[in-house]
Design an enzyme around this catalytic site. Structure first.
Site, PDB file in Angstrom:
ATOM      1  N   ASN A 100      40.401  28.125  31.671  1.00  0.00           N
ATOM      2  CA  ASN A 100      40.362  29.492  31.150  1.00  0.00           C
ATOM      3  C   ASN A 100      41.744  29.776  30.568  1.00  0.00           C
ATOM      4  OD1 ASN A 100      40.268  32.222  30.660  1.00  0.00           O
ATOM      5  ND2 ASN A 100      39.746  32.820  32.740  1.00  0.00           N
ATOM      6  N   ARG A 146      35.998  28.605  29.322  1.00  0.00           N
ATOM      7  CA  ARG A 146      35.655  29.999  29.098  1.00  0.00           C
ATOM      8  C   ARG A 146      36.099  30.362  27.681  1.00  0.00           C
ATOM      9  NH1 ARG A 146      39.045  35.283  30.231  1.00  0.00           N
ATOM     10  NH2 ARG A 146      37.453  36.864  29.898  1.00  0.00           N
ATOM     11  N   HIS A 190      32.437  39.916  30.160  1.00  0.00           N
ATOM     12  CA  HIS A 190      32.118  39.589  31.562  1.00  0.00           C
ATOM     13  C   HIS A 190      30.724  39.002  31.725  1.00  0.00           C
ATOM     14  CE1 HIS A 190      35.168  42.944  32.797  1.00  0.00           C
ATOM     15  NE2 HIS A 190      35.765  41.760  32.821  1.00  0.00           N
ATOM     16  N   HIS A 212      30.905  45.240  37.415  1.00  0.00           N
ATOM     17  CA  HIS A 212      31.959  44.228  37.570  1.00  0.00           C
ATOM     18  C   HIS A 212      33.281  44.969  37.517  1.00  0.00           C
ATOM     19  CE1 HIS A 212      33.870  40.186  36.860  1.00  0.00           C
ATOM     20  NE2 HIS A 212      34.831  41.017  36.463  1.00  0.00           N
ATOM     21  N   LEU A 213      33.891  45.150  38.684  1.00  0.00           N
ATOM     22  CA  LEU A 213      35.075  45.999  38.786  1.00  0.00           C
ATOM     23  C   LEU A 213      36.296  45.185  39.188  1.00  0.00           C
ATOM     24  CD1 LEU A 213      33.417  48.919  40.799  1.00  0.00           C
ATOM     25  CD2 LEU A 213      33.555  48.643  38.308  1.00  0.00           C
ATOM     26  N   ASN A 216      40.672  44.483  37.397  1.00  0.00           N
ATOM     27  CA  ASN A 216      41.655  45.085  36.506  1.00  0.00           C
ATOM     28  C   ASN A 216      41.010  45.394  35.155  1.00  0.00           C
ATOM     29  OD1 ASN A 216      44.426  45.906  35.965  1.00  0.00           O
ATOM     30  ND2 ASN A 216      44.443  44.221  34.508  1.00  0.00           N
ATOM     31  N   ARG A 249      43.600  49.813  30.895  1.00  0.00           N
ATOM     32  CA  ARG A 249      42.829  50.229  29.724  1.00  0.00           C
ATOM     33  C   ARG A 249      42.206  51.604  29.956  1.00  0.00           C
ATOM     34  NH1 ARG A 249      39.830  44.739  29.913  1.00  0.00           N
ATOM     35  NH2 ARG A 249      41.270  43.307  28.891  1.00  0.00           N
ATOM     36  N   CYS A 308      44.535  48.753  42.066  1.00  0.00           N
ATOM     37  CA  CYS A 308      43.678  49.702  42.781  1.00  0.00           C
ATOM     38  C   CYS A 308      44.068  49.819  44.258  1.00  0.00           C
ATOM     39  CB  CYS A 308      42.222  49.267  42.650  1.00  0.00           C
ATOM     40  SG  CYS A 308      41.049  50.493  43.259  1.00  0.00           S
ATOM     41  N   ARG A 309      44.542  48.734  44.850  1.00  0.00           N
ATOM     42  CA  ARG A 309      44.950  48.783  46.262  1.00  0.00           C
ATOM     43  C   ARG A 309      46.115  49.744  46.452  1.00  0.00           C
ATOM     44  NH1 ARG A 309      45.351  42.330  46.338  1.00  0.00           N
ATOM     45  NH2 ARG A 309      46.268  42.950  44.347  1.00  0.00           N
ATOM     46  N   GLU A 331      34.054  44.093  45.119  1.00  0.00           N
ATOM     47  CA  GLU A 331      33.783  43.316  46.335  1.00  0.00           C
ATOM     48  C   GLU A 331      34.589  43.789  47.537  1.00  0.00           C
ATOM     49  OE1 GLU A 331      34.348  39.148  45.412  1.00  0.00           O
ATOM     50  OE2 GLU A 331      33.333  39.412  43.490  1.00  0.00           O
ATOM     51  N   ASN A 332      35.738  44.435  47.299  1.00  0.00           N
ATOM     52  CA  ASN A 332      36.664  44.697  48.403  1.00  0.00           C
ATOM     53  C   ASN A 332      36.952  46.161  48.699  1.00  0.00           C
ATOM     54  OD1 ASN A 332      37.344  41.908  49.113  1.00  0.00           O
ATOM     55  ND2 ASN A 332      38.225  41.826  47.053  1.00  0.00           N
ATOM     56  N   GLU A 387      32.529  33.075  38.513  1.00  0.00           N
ATOM     57  CA  GLU A 387      32.403  32.672  37.113  1.00  0.00           C
ATOM     58  C   GLU A 387      32.695  31.188  36.932  1.00  0.00           C
ATOM     59  OE1 GLU A 387      34.006  36.091  34.376  1.00  0.00           O
ATOM     60  OE2 GLU A 387      35.016  36.247  36.318  1.00  0.00           O
TER      61      GLU A 387
END
Length: 398
Positions: free
Chosen positions: A10, A89, A178, A206-207, A209, A239, A282-283, A332-333, A384
């Site tokens: 990738n 990819r 994605h 699909h979340l 960055n 973004r 996000c964390r 997922e987290n 992926e």
């Protein structure tokens, strides 16, 4: 372990991610990340069995040098002869490619034609392809496109309300991204639930960055939030997602900004970072919001509200909602974001199971709504790289 391993690459403009997978088991035997490619201090970091080591690329600090270093690492580990094919990819296949394909010179020409649709990504993807062909001579190479899964979107969903001549001349339309993740997660969600994918009306978020959302019905994509570029749609790490296009003329007149400067701001300085004035992670946003940071609290609420609105719109595209799926690093987290989103969606028949939502983290799949919910929400980890490996093995005849 199979004797036929798949190398997945990738490539970004100044980076390269790689992984060697056992296509049968899905195990990752070796992974790498090359950074600062094109600069004198380029390097590549290898990871295997939980251990890392770094190799300087000073002699050849480009994509070819990074792939060459990967070959040397494989030789040192006795894995070189087991690499059977290479999967790449590729960000945009435009309208040219609706599925993965074995790479030929004709395919490379097709990817080059799509460069205007992904001017930052496709050239880097091509560098990786050429490097792999040069370093791993004779092995089959396969292109797996981010946009391919979305080629089933109907015309009324991908068409922008601008003069049609721009579509005819330049391919100006919505493409989505994605797609490899969505394809994997749609299959996994159906398998997890023990249901036929073709009978499920799914909305998949699909979340990460980079964040997007898609509607899947009759087994195929019906709509997605990203558009001509990955800038459209949800609020993301840096973004903006959807904005009034007049923001360009407004900032040109009031802030003396050029088109390039506004585009850069919307892509790299907006989203969670722009609202919070703190971080794109996000964390960090969640941690600081819990401490009362006003910018972080607002960023979190805008992110969740925009996502919930999009889920409602994607339920329209799917013809209803049987299953809402969260995936990607945040999906997922972050049980907090999932909880907040489901809180908006009671009208769609979703009720959170708080204990199940808390448990579905760090790679754990699970249903996170109550048994009496009319629709289900669940968490499915994406993979992926494994999807690319599967496509590569199949098209290479392995």
């Amino acid at each position: 372990m199979t004797q036929k391993l798949i190398l997945v690459l990738n490539c970004g403009s100044s980076s390269l991610k790689g992984a060697v997978l056992d296509n049968d088991s899905g195990d990752v035997l070796l992974s790498c990340l090359a950074e600062k490619l094109g600069l004198p201090d380029a390097y590549i970091t290898f990871k295997a069995n939980g251990e890392k080591h770094k190799v300087e690329l000073t002699a050849n600090p480009d994509h070819t040098g990074a792939v060459g270093a990967m070959l040397e690492e494989l030789k040192a580990r006795g894995l070189e002869s087991q690499i059977a094919a290479i999967g790449h990819r590729v960000v945009s296949g435009g309208e040219v490619y609706s599925e993965s394909i074995l790479i030929t010179e004709e395919v490379i020409a097709g990817i080059e034609k799509c460069i205007p649709l992904a001017p930052l990504h496709n050239p880097a993807n091509l560098l990786g392809i050429r490097a792999a062909q040069d370093i791993f001579k004779g092995l089959p190479n396969v292109a797996v496109f981010d946009t391919a899964f979305h080629q089933s979107i109907p015309e009324h969903a991908y068409t922008y309300a601008v003069p049609r001549e721009y579509y005819r001349k330049f391919g100006l339309r919505r493409y989505g991204f994605h797609g490899t993740s969505y394809r994997f997660v749609a299959d996994e969600a159906a398998r997890f639930l023990g249901k036929d994918k073709n009978s499920l009306r799914m909305v998949i978020a699909h979340l990460g960055n980079g964040a997007s959302i898609s509607a899947v019905a009759n087994g195929v994509c019906q709509d997605t939030s990203m558009g001509l570029t990955p800038l459209e749609g949800l609020v993301m790490g840096t973004r903006s997602g959807d904005v009034d296009p007049s923001i360009f003329s407004f900032l040109a007149e009031n802030a003396n900004m050029s088109i390039a400067q506004v585009t850069d701001m919307l892509n790299k300085k907006s989203g969670l970072l722009g609202i919070s004035e703190l971080s794109s992670d996000c964390r960090t946003i969640e941690e600081e919001a819990a401490k009362g940071h006003e910018g972080a609290k607002l960023a979190l609420e805008v992110f969740v509200y925009r996502l919930a609105k999009y889920i409602g719109s994607m339920a329209v595209a799917a013809g209803g909602l049987d299953t809402l799926v969260f995936t990607g690093g945040i999906g997922e987290n972050s049980d907090l974001i999932r909880s907040k989103v489901i809180g908006y969606l009671g009208f769609l028949g979703l009720t959170e199971d708080a204990a199940a939502n808390t448990a579905a983290r760090f790679g754990n799949a699970g249903v996170i709504t109550t048994a009496d919910s009319r629709a289900q929400a669940l968490v499915i980890p994406t993979n992926e790289e494994l999807m690319i490996a599967h496509d590569t093995a199949r098209l290479s005849g392995l």
